[in-house]
Write an enzyme that holds these catalytic residues in place. Structure first.
Site, PDB file in Angstrom:
ATOM      1  N   GLU A 105      22.680  -9.830 -16.588  1.00 35.87           N
ATOM      2  CA  GLU A 105      21.389 -10.295 -16.086  1.00 35.87           C
ATOM      3  C   GLU A 105      21.527 -11.670 -15.448  1.00 35.87           C
ATOM      4  OE1 GLU A 105      18.465  -8.777 -15.831  1.00 35.87           O
ATOM      5  OE2 GLU A 105      19.421  -6.960 -16.575  1.00 35.87           O
ATOM      6  N   HIS A 156      17.111  -9.198  -7.124  1.00 39.57           N
ATOM      7  CA  HIS A 156      17.736  -9.090  -8.445  1.00 39.57           C
ATOM      8  C   HIS A 156      18.209  -7.665  -8.710  1.00 39.57           C
ATOM      9  CE1 HIS A 156      18.235  -9.864 -12.809  1.00 39.57           C
ATOM     10  NE2 HIS A 156      17.721  -8.644 -12.948  1.00 39.57           N
ATOM     11  N   GLU A 157      17.361  -6.677  -8.412  1.00 38.86           N
ATOM     12  CA  GLU A 157      17.729  -5.284  -8.662  1.00 38.86           C
ATOM     13  C   GLU A 157      18.853  -4.825  -7.725  1.00 38.86           C
ATOM     14  OE1 GLU A 157      16.741  -3.874 -11.250  1.00 38.86           O
ATOM     15  OE2 GLU A 157      15.240  -5.392 -11.746  1.00 38.86           O
ATOM     16  N   HIS A 188      22.118  -5.946  -9.035  1.00 37.56           N
ATOM     17  CA  HIS A 188      22.658  -5.076 -10.081  1.00 37.56           C
ATOM     18  C   HIS A 188      23.467  -3.941  -9.459  1.00 37.56           C
ATOM     19  CE1 HIS A 188      21.260  -6.681 -13.808  1.00 37.56           C
ATOM     20  NE2 HIS A 188      19.969  -6.604 -13.503  1.00 37.56           N
TER      21      HIS A 188
END
Length: 322
Positions: free
Chosen positions: A221, A146-147, A150
């Site tokens: 997100e 997930h990070e 980003h």
């Protein structure tokens, strides 16, 4: 990138929707900023604000992510300390086609949290001690994916631009209110004409921009969740991690404020509701899961993440993080 086994049509639909929504929100924020400039300075103000919002997109950020990490007392990890974590990060960065893998930092906190800083060329991911010792290795992979998503999606630059536009709108609002106060005597004596709709826009501009920025944050997100699934082919892992993080945060808030039970309105959140994120993730559940253990098999053969020897540190001046 790994996409085999995931329903590609579902992923494409989610990705397209989030991308269109983000572009629409960013364009609306830029247009609203131009409108504020037009109200104050006329046509010159319109073009000035438009240029001020677009120029940052053309500039390459040069700040080091280490400056941000110092605020959290984060310590850089070495491959010898956490070889499994580095192996996963490098593999995910390769799948996300990042030019260089992110550096890894440890925050001495029992809270469950992780965040990314920097840009595609120079990035870093900070994880807390509590996250590494609480989550299952499979869930840690989902959080890292997930990070890294980003970083790969340039979300850090997009949100930085949105924050800049919001701050500029706040400055214009203050200037407009100052001019209004200077002309208040003339207004009271009916010597000056005022467009009250323009005044209302100037007064409420910071709040309007903030709501748009929060909406953009929630959209990014969702997009990072979907990108993480594309990288790992394991939506259940990230969904499980989000559930544990939400449960820990809710438990902490209930201990600090026992009477706190009212939910925040969805349009005032920086992140989407965890339940909605989990539902979207589970809707991407692959028909076949033959690839989801590939990263774990290579880097977590024992199925347990080694506990880091450094215990969390606490300090009365630094709040709950330490």
């Amino acid at each position: 990138m790994l996409s085999r086994g995931v329903d590609h049509s579902v992923w494409t639909r989610h990705h397209t929707h989030n991308r269109q929504q983000a572009l629409l929100l960013l364009a609306a924020m830029t247009g609203f900023l131009g409108l504020l400039g037009y109200i104050l300075l006329g046509q010159k103000g319109l073009w000035l604000m438009a240029i001020a919002a677009i120029v940052p997109l053309l500039l390459t950020p040069s700040g080091s992510p280490r400056l941000v990490l110092r605020l959290y007392n984060a310590r850089q990890l070495s491959p010898a300390e956490a070889p499994a974590l580095f192996g996963v990060a490098h593999e995910l960065a390769r799948r996300a086609r990042l030019p260089t893998p992110p550096e890894l930092f440890l925050i001495p906190s029992t809270m469950l949290n992780a965040f990314a800083v920097g840009h595609r060329d120079t990035s870093a991911i900070a994880v807390t001690h509590g996250l590494l010792t609480t989550l299952h290795p499979r869930e840690i992979v989902g959080v890292l994916a997930h990070e890294i998503s980003h970083v790969a999606n340039n979300d850090l630059q997009v949100m930085g631009l949105a924050d800049l536009i919001t701050r500029m709108a706040s400055i214009l609002s203050l200037i407009g209110q100052f001019f209004l106060l200077l002309n208040l005597p003339l207004i009271l004596m009916a010597e000056a004409h005022v467009n009250w709709w323009a005044v209302a826009l100037l007064v409420f501009a910071p709040q309007i921009m903030l709501l748009a920025q929060l909406g953009l944050s929630r959209t990014r997100e969702f997009a990072a969740d979907i990108q993480a699934v594309q990288l790992t082919n394991d939506p259940e892992a990230l969904a499980s991690a989000l559930s544990k993080i939400e449960h820990r945060q809710q438990s902490l808030f209930r201990r600090l404020w026992p009477g706190l039970g009212l939910p925040h309105p969805s349009w005032l959140r920086t992140h989407p509701a965890t339940e909605e994120r989990i539902q979207r993730l589970l809707s991407l559940r692959p028909a076949a899961s033959d690839n989801r253990e590939q990263i774990l098999a290579a880097h977590f053969p024992s199925k347990s993440f080694p506990r880091h020897p450094a215990p969390p540190r606490y300090h009365w001046t630094k709040g709950l993080w330490y």
